[in-house]
Write an enzyme that holds these catalytic residues in place. Sequence first.
Site, PDB file in Angstrom:
ATOM      1  N   LYS A   1       2.470 -39.187  32.809  1.00 33.63           N
ATOM      2  CA  LYS A   1       2.212 -39.493  34.217  1.00 33.63           C
ATOM      3  C   LYS A   1       3.434 -40.171  34.796  1.00 33.63           C
ATOM      4  O   LYS A   1       4.181 -40.829  34.067  1.00 33.63           O
ATOM      5  CB  LYS A   1       1.013 -40.440  34.339  1.00 33.63           C
ATOM      6  CG  LYS A   1       0.410 -40.495  35.724  1.00 33.63           C
ATOM      7  CD  LYS A   1      -0.587 -39.372  35.949  1.00 33.63           C
ATOM      8  CE  LYS A   1      -1.136 -39.304  37.339  1.00 33.63           C
ATOM      9  NZ  LYS A   1      -2.240 -38.339  37.436  1.00 33.63           N
TER      10      LYS A   1
ATOM     11  N   ASP B   1      -0.383 -35.863  42.645  1.00 28.77           N
ATOM     12  CA  ASP B   1      -1.440 -36.871  42.467  1.00 28.77           C
ATOM     13  C   ASP B   1      -1.529 -37.578  43.821  1.00 28.77           C
ATOM     14  O   ASP B   1      -1.051 -37.037  44.836  1.00 28.77           O
ATOM     15  CB  ASP B   1      -1.092 -37.850  41.333  1.00 28.77           C
ATOM     16  CG  ASP B   1      -2.287 -38.710  40.908  1.00 28.77           C
ATOM     17  OD1 ASP B   1      -3.145 -38.201  40.172  1.00 28.77           O
ATOM     18  OD2 ASP B   1      -2.394 -39.882  41.324  1.00 28.77           O
TER      19      ASP B   1
HETATM   20  P1  NDP Z   1      -4.637 -37.701  47.885  1.00 29.18           P
HETATM   21  O1  NDP Z   1      -3.469 -38.533  48.119  1.00 29.18           O
HETATM   22  O2  NDP Z   1      -4.658 -36.296  48.344  1.00 29.18           O
HETATM   23  O3  NDP Z   1      -5.949 -38.394  48.462  1.00 29.18           O
HETATM   24  C1  NDP Z   1      -6.337 -39.678  48.072  1.00 29.18           C
HETATM   25  C2  NDP Z   1      -7.499 -40.113  48.920  1.00 29.18           C
HETATM   26  O4  NDP Z   1      -8.008 -41.349  48.447  1.00 29.18           O
HETATM   27  C3  NDP Z   1      -7.094 -40.353  50.366  1.00 29.18           C
HETATM   28  O5  NDP Z   1      -8.186 -40.088  51.189  1.00 29.18           O
HETATM   29  C4  NDP Z   1      -6.741 -41.825  50.373  1.00 29.18           C
HETATM   30  O6  NDP Z   1      -6.868 -42.411  51.636  1.00 29.18           O
HETATM   31  C5  NDP Z   1      -7.764 -42.375  49.408  1.00 29.18           C
HETATM   32  N1  NDP Z   1      -7.208 -43.539  48.708  1.00 29.18           N
HETATM   33  C6  NDP Z   1      -6.093 -43.567  47.943  1.00 29.18           C
HETATM   34  N2  NDP Z   1      -5.854 -44.789  47.477  1.00 29.18           N
HETATM   35  C7  NDP Z   1      -6.822 -45.549  47.961  1.00 29.18           C
HETATM   36  C8  NDP Z   1      -7.125 -46.908  47.836  1.00 29.18           C
HETATM   37  N3  NDP Z   1      -6.355 -47.747  47.117  1.00 29.18           N
HETATM   38  N4  NDP Z   1      -8.235 -47.363  48.461  1.00 29.18           N
HETATM   39  C9  NDP Z   1      -9.007 -46.523  49.186  1.00 29.18           C
HETATM   40  N5  NDP Z   1      -8.769 -45.217  49.347  1.00 29.18           N
HETATM   41  C10 NDP Z   1      -7.699 -44.736  48.733  1.00 29.18           C
HETATM   42  O7  NDP Z   1      -4.881 -37.765  46.295  1.00 29.18           O
HETATM   43  P2  NDP Z   1      -5.763 -36.809  45.386  1.00 29.18           P
HETATM   44  O8  NDP Z   1      -6.948 -36.311  46.123  1.00 29.18           O
HETATM   45  O9  NDP Z   1      -4.855 -35.852  44.736  1.00 29.18           O
HETATM   46  O10 NDP Z   1      -6.226 -37.845  44.252  1.00 29.18           O
HETATM   47  C11 NDP Z   1      -7.450 -38.560  44.318  1.00 29.18           C
HETATM   48  C12 NDP Z   1      -7.847 -39.027  42.918  1.00 29.18           C
HETATM   49  O11 NDP Z   1      -8.028 -37.881  42.077  1.00 29.18           O
HETATM   50  C13 NDP Z   1      -6.821 -39.900  42.202  1.00 29.18           C
HETATM   51  O12 NDP Z   1      -7.509 -40.792  41.356  1.00 29.18           O
HETATM   52  C14 NDP Z   1      -6.048 -38.901  41.342  1.00 29.18           C
HETATM   53  O13 NDP Z   1      -5.441 -39.519  40.234  1.00 29.18           O
HETATM   54  C15 NDP Z   1      -7.201 -37.989  40.916  1.00 29.18           C
HETATM   55  N6  NDP Z   1      -6.849 -36.643  40.469  1.00 29.18           N
HETATM   56  C16 NDP Z   1      -6.100 -35.805  41.227  1.00 29.18           C
HETATM   57  C17 NDP Z   1      -5.830 -34.527  40.790  1.00 29.18           C
HETATM   58  C18 NDP Z   1      -5.054 -33.553  41.606  1.00 29.18           C
HETATM   59  O14 NDP Z   1      -4.928 -32.403  41.171  1.00 29.18           O
HETATM   60  N7  NDP Z   1      -4.563 -33.900  42.785  1.00 29.18           N
HETATM   61  C19 NDP Z   1      -6.312 -34.053  39.484  1.00 29.18           C
HETATM   62  C20 NDP Z   1      -7.174 -34.987  38.815  1.00 29.18           C
HETATM   63  C21 NDP Z   1      -7.412 -36.232  39.291  1.00 29.18           C
HETATM   64  P3  NDP Z   1      -5.761 -42.176  52.780  1.00 29.18           P
HETATM   65  O15 NDP Z   1      -6.083 -40.849  53.385  1.00 29.18           O
HETATM   66  O16 NDP Z   1      -5.959 -43.329  53.713  1.00 29.18           O
HETATM   67  O17 NDP Z   1      -4.448 -42.186  52.083  1.00 29.18           O
HETATM   68  O1  2IT Z   2      -4.729 -36.573  37.174  1.00 25.47           O
HETATM   69  C1  2IT Z   2      -4.444 -35.369  37.067  1.00 25.47           C
HETATM   70  O2  2IT Z   2      -4.949 -34.654  36.194  1.00 25.47           O
HETATM   71  C2  2IT Z   2      -3.505 -34.794  38.032  1.00 25.47           C
HETATM   72  N1  2IT Z   2      -3.072 -35.489  38.945  1.00 25.47           N
HETATM   73  C3  2IT Z   2      -3.059 -33.371  37.891  1.00 25.47           C
HETATM   74  C4  2IT Z   2      -1.971 -33.256  36.858  1.00 25.47           C
HETATM   75  C5  2IT Z   2      -1.327 -31.903  36.744  1.00 25.47           C
HETATM   76  O3  2IT Z   2      -0.382 -31.827  35.942  1.00 25.47           O
HETATM   77  O4  2IT Z   2      -1.740 -30.950  37.385  1.00 25.47           O
END
Ligand code: NDP
Ligand code: 2IT
Length: 444
Positions: free
Chosen positions: A126, A166
Amino acid sequence: MSYVDEVIAQVIEKNPSQPEFHQAVKEVLDSLRLVIEQNEDAYRKDALLERLVTPERQLIFRVPWVDDKGQVQVNTGYRVQFNSAIGPYKGGIRLHPSVNLGIIKFLGFEQVFKNSLTGLPIGGGKGGSDFDPKGKSDREVMAFCQSFMTELSKYIGADTDVPAGDIGTGAREIGYMFGQYKRLQNRYEGVLTGKGLSYGGSLARTEATGYGLLYLVEEMMKCHGEEMTGKTVVVSGAGNVAIYAIQKAQQMGAKVVTCSDSTGWIYDPEGIDVDLLKEVKEVRRARLTEYAAARESAVYTQGRGVWAIPCDIALPCATQNELLIDDAKQLVAGGCKAVAEGANMPTTLDATAYLQENGVLFVPGKASNAGGVATSALEMTQNSERLSWSFEEVDSKLQNIMINIYHNIDNAAKKYGKEGNYVVGANIAGFEKVVSAMNAQGIV
Ligand code: NDP
Ligand code: 2IT
């Protein structure tokens, strides 16, 4: 003291000020007790757990860039290459002001087991930075991404370490990073996933984490005699994972009534309008107040609050430690039957225990959000064979992977007498493959 307790104590002592990393290690090692106790002498002699909780390599670097006013800004960049026993390091890059080494280590540690559960040949890593893309111009984001990649490019590669998106890292950031890597290394290779479709990205990668979450939840509900049609779902977050989780849940006939961002949350009893949400978040990069302003049925409230809405299924899709013990109590009181994590470690340890004790089906993120990284691995395969598969082909592979993950974690829990405990099931199933690969490769 048992071997597990000894190693947990060591992790706390050796990694001070990293509470999220401690939390992730505790959750995993606690639920591995049954397996570890059976092999305690051999594992202890080989320092297996010490090796498992110590990253193979940790990179911390300076990221200087120039803002639009001509002022030099300095951020810190991280890449933790945690475990390469089953494949090249694989995992996202988080860009958020809260990023520090402990957060990246917890995410990297989780990623090792998650990637193992996908059944695909990917190790765990990561990265990220305390850079905040919010409110920055495109040029500033590009300047940061280029500087970040100038350093990172020395340590990654299609067969070494393949970062992805992420929090805060989406298609725009991946594009700038890919361009800089290619320029520096003079290599056109699948060094990042989540790329745009015009330069090697995979169809369905954008949707994969959210869709995958729902494929797993649907299978779990089916195995418990329930269907998705007519269910009320609450979702937190309004980013990549949340948006496509909402979309797939609605395609399955459920009604999703909430979403949230870092400033507030929406309650929309008529069901979230995904097209509007995408317009507000993906195109305008705006706050949820704009969603509420454009939709009569929606109520916006500042702060947090989605878990207070009665529901059948809750899907935390924003960030770590966003579902606390009082939220778990509200969910149980509101009749919630299932919680599946779209985010990484969104539920605190006491909230998880409360949900499980009260009969709520609980799926940890390393299983339920594995669809994103699994589809990243499918993107790597397509890049290697220089082909692009159709949306349907990728989506159907994703669906099979998520269904398999559910049955693997369910079976692992049953095998160790913990039927229905998917935390135990996911950790054991993920661990077994990594350990078998580590043992085969000797003391490295
Ligand atoms: P994004 O940046 O696209 O979206 C994150 C969302 O969560 C936004 O709506 C953001 O609000 C909100 N957010 C982020 N940090 C905070 C915080 N500290 N307090 C409150 N709200 C918060 O990220 P992702 O959707 O990609 O990721 C979301 C979660 O999923 C994370 O935990 C990530 O590690 C996990 N994840 C992501 C994957 C991926 O493929 N993208 C795969 C697997 C897991 P705002 O709009 O105000 O920024
Ligand atoms: O938390 C996760 O699994 C991710 N943000 C996606 C990682 C990836 O390599 O697609």
